[in-house]
Design a protein around this motif. Structure first.
Motif, short mmCIF file in Angstrom:
data_model
loop_
_atom_site.label_atom_id
_atom_site.label_comp_id
_atom_site.label_asym_id
_atom_site.label_seq_id
_atom_site.Cartn_x
_atom_site.Cartn_y
_atom_site.Cartn_z
N PRO A 32 0.81 -1.22 0.00
CA PRO A 32 0.00 0.00 0.00
C PRO A 32 0.84 1.27 0.00
CG PRO A 32 -0.92 -1.59 1.53
CD PRO A 32 0.41 -2.14 1.08
N ILE A 33 0.35 2.30 -0.70
CA ILE A 33 1.01 3.60 -0.74
C ILE A 33 0.81 4.30 0.60
CG2 ILE A 33 1.09 5.82 -1.96
CD1 ILE A 33 -0.19 4.36 -4.36
N PRO A 34 1.86 4.98 1.13
CA PRO A 34 1.70 5.68 2.42
C PRO A 34 0.47 6.58 2.42
CG PRO A 34 3.99 5.72 1.73
CD PRO A 34 3.22 5.14 0.58
N ASP A 35 -0.26 6.57 3.51
CA ASP A 35 -1.57 7.24 3.56
C ASP A 35 -1.85 7.65 5.00
OD1 ASP A 35 -3.94 7.95 2.00
OD2 ASP A 35 -4.99 6.44 3.17
N GLU A 36 -1.33 8.82 5.39
CA GLU A 36 -1.48 9.28 6.77
C GLU A 36 -2.75 10.10 6.94
OE1 GLU A 36 2.46 10.56 8.61
OE2 GLU A 36 2.90 10.70 6.46
N PHE A 37 -3.43 9.89 8.05
CA PHE A 37 -4.65 10.63 8.36
C PHE A 37 -4.29 11.97 8.98
CE2 PHE A 37 -8.21 11.52 11.34
CZ PHE A 37 -9.23 11.60 10.40
N LEU A 38 -4.79 13.06 8.41
CA LEU A 38 -4.49 14.38 8.93
C LEU A 38 -5.34 14.68 10.16
CD1 LEU A 38 -3.15 14.55 6.12
CD2 LEU A 38 -3.86 16.96 6.03
N ASP A 39 -4.67 15.14 11.21
CA ASP A 39 -5.31 15.40 12.49
C ASP A 39 -6.30 16.56 12.36
OD1 ASP A 39 -6.03 15.85 15.10
OD2 ASP A 39 -3.98 16.18 15.85
N LYS A 40 -7.58 16.27 12.56
CA LYS A 40 -8.62 17.30 12.40
C LYS A 40 -8.58 18.35 13.50
CE LYS A 40 -11.83 14.16 10.11
NZ LYS A 40 -13.24 13.73 10.00
N GLY A 51 -21.53 17.35 5.97
CA GLY A 51 -21.53 16.65 7.24
C GLY A 51 -20.15 16.56 7.86
N GLU A 52 -19.16 16.17 7.05
CA GLU A 52 -17.81 15.94 7.59
C GLU A 52 -16.81 15.91 6.44
OE1 GLU A 52 -15.26 14.98 11.07
OE2 GLU A 52 -17.30 15.74 10.85
N LEU A 53 -15.56 16.31 6.75
CA LEU A 53 -14.46 16.24 5.79
C LEU A 53 -13.27 15.56 6.46
CD1 LEU A 53 -14.66 19.89 4.41
CD2 LEU A 53 -15.11 17.82 3.07
N SER A 54 -12.60 14.67 5.71
CA SER A 54 -11.39 14.01 6.21
C SER A 54 -10.35 14.02 5.10
CB SER A 54 -11.68 12.57 6.63
OG SER A 54 -12.59 12.52 7.71
N PHE A 55 -9.08 14.20 5.46
CA PHE A 55 -8.00 14.25 4.48
C PHE A 55 -6.89 13.28 4.87
CE2 PHE A 55 -10.18 18.26 3.96
CZ PHE A 55 -10.15 18.49 2.60
N GLY A 106 -2.74 11.91 3.41
CA GLY A 106 -1.62 12.20 2.53
C GLY A 106 -0.30 11.89 3.20
N GLU A 107 0.75 12.33 2.56
CA GLU A 107 2.10 12.20 3.13
C GLU A 107 2.44 13.51 3.81
OE1 GLU A 107 6.75 11.53 1.74
OE2 GLU A 107 5.11 11.36 0.26
N ILE A 108 2.46 13.50 5.15
CA ILE A 108 2.72 14.71 5.90
C ILE A 108 4.18 15.09 5.75
CG2 ILE A 108 2.76 15.76 8.19
CD1 ILE A 108 0.39 13.95 8.91
N THR A 109 4.42 16.32 5.26
CA THR A 109 5.79 16.78 4.99
C THR A 109 6.30 17.72 6.06
OG1 THR A 109 4.90 18.53 3.57
CG2 THR A 109 5.56 16.47 2.51
N GLN A 110 5.37 18.33 6.82
CA GLN A 110 5.80 19.21 7.90
C GLN A 110 4.68 19.29 8.92
OE1 GLN A 110 7.14 23.09 6.67
NE2 GLN A 110 7.16 23.91 8.74
N GLU A 111 5.00 18.99 10.18
CA GLU A 111 4.02 19.09 11.25
C GLU A 111 3.77 20.56 11.56
OE1 GLU A 111 2.44 16.61 12.39
OE2 GLU A 111 3.64 14.86 11.86
N GLU A 112 2.70 20.82 12.33
CA GLU A 112 2.37 22.18 12.71
C GLU A 112 3.54 22.79 13.47
OE1 GLU A 112 -1.24 24.52 15.01
OE2 GLU A 112 -0.57 22.59 15.73
#
Length: 402
Positions: free
Chosen positions: A216-224, A389-393, A395-401
């Protein structure tokens, strides 16, 4: 006095014997079993057969039924009204000969003698679909495609190799009656994984397994928790009618009272979101406002997703070109599995939206972004309002907050 007593006794005797001899047959029933059913034709179909018959002429005939034992050894019964000339037998998972007993039943539930007939079902849908199943690598898992020309109600079931148990174990299912399609099974690590896929129908018939091995291709869940509205010129408020834009990323989407909601103003409507982190987005899910508003009202039907890395790089806002400087990531069209008219939905529609509608970005042209701009162009209810109703994203996180 004796005369009156004698008369009362005689009346009592008459009533007693009259009640004792009264018939208790159901209304309209003669208490006699109806005549036998005459079979006129058998048409074998995938996983079953259609048995055409001529019912007996009994005036109190109520229905015709078929009794048979399927390939799983389960005794099954099918009924048809007395005004119908056929019985539909379905759900048989193996090719072979099966004996079906056909009976006429009257209003008193009196049953005729059996008329036995042999059916020879054609190859069932679960077997027909399996050779069409393909699996390809996807973000965080595997995308399974299929052909289902008979539009049978089936599930695609995924099993994954478990090293601890040293065997394939069941993980999840996708239900469909579409003539063709694809579904992504996700949530798996980016390492070589063996998947097994099989088809199952609503009677419990299962196909053999077909196997696929992918990484599987890397697939990180973005923190809402990092998401927020970034208001720019031309944007539309999603905080109307007591709703809040933040409800679109609060992790809840199974209530029609939990959504972002605009005023009723001409489309398109725009919303800008700061993701709070930088990422090469791979995909996102949009969950419709559900309940009685599913696939109607202001739920997006046609919308676009734009992205930018630095909001300060955008040119001055131009109402004639509101997306100037933004990179178009996806032109999206929402899908309704049932195809039913506006205002009508079924279980498949609800299940599809409960899981969220997937939209993937171009794997060969992933763009690093921090800000997302949604442009809602048309709604399912053809109304000048937008609700999400809701949005989720992911991807490959390149820089944290920072």
């Amino acid at each position: 006095m004796k005369y009156h007593i004698l008369i009362s006794m005689l009346i009592g005797i008459v009533l007693f014997y009259g009640c004792k001899e009264e018939s208790h047959n159901p209304y309209g029933s003669d208490g006699i079993a109806p005549g036998k059913v005459s079979i006129s034709e058998v048409v074998n179909i995938p996983g079953g057969a259609v048995i055409y018959y001529n019912p007996p002429t009994d005036a109190d005939l109520l229905y015709v039924k078929a009794l048979f034992t399927d390939n799983n050894g389960k005794e099954r019964e099918v009924k048809a009204s007395s005004v119908i000339d056929s019985l539909l037998i379905e759900g048989i998972g193996e090719v072979g000969d099966y004996t079906v007993g056909v009976f006429a039943v009257d209003r008193g539930e009196n049953t005729s003698e059996a008329t036995n007939v042999t059916i020879t079902p054609l190859e069932p849908p679960v077997i027909q679909i399996l050779p069409t199943v393909t699996g390809e690598v996807d973000y965080g898992g595997i995308k399974v495609s299929y052909e289902n020309p008979l539009e049978a109600e089936v599930s695609l079931n995924v099993m994954v190799y478990d090293s601890i148990q040293d065997k394939l174990v069941y993980r999840e299912s996708f239900f469909t009656s579409q003539p063709s399609g694809a579904y992504s099974f996700r949530g798996y690590e980016s390492k070589k994984t063996r998947f097994g896929v099989y088809i199952e129908d609503r009677w419990g018939n299962q196909s053999d397994l077909t196997y696929f091995e992918v990484t599987p291709i890397p697939d990180e869940f973005l923190d809402k928790a990092l998401f927020s509205v970034f208001k720019i010129s031309g944007d539309t408020s999603f905080d109307e009618y007591g709703f809040s834009a933040s409800q679109m990323w609060d992790g809840q989407w199974n209530s029609q009272w939990n959504c972002g909601h605009t005023n009723f103003i001409p489309l398109p409507h725009h919303l800008t979101i700061d993701l709070g982190t930088t990422a090469k987005l791979s995909r996102f899910k949009l969950y419709q406002r559900t309940g009685s508003e599913l696939y109607k009202h202001g739920n997006p039907k046609h919308f676009k997703i734009f992205g930018t890395l630095d909001i300060n790089d955008l040119p001055p806002y131009d109402a004639n070109n509101p997306n100037a400087g933004w990179t178009l990531l996806k032109d999206c069209y929402s899908f309704k599995p049932s195809g039913l008219p506006i205002g009508q939905t079924n279980t498949e529609d609800l299940e599809f939206q409960t899981k969220g509608e997937d939209f993937e970005f171009d794997v060969d042209n992933l763009v690093e972004v921090r800000y997302i701009r949604i442009e809602n162009i048309a709604t399912w209810g053809e109304q000048t309002v937008s609700v999400i109703g809701e949005l989720s994203f992911w991807g490959e996180i390149t820089q944290e907050e920072l």
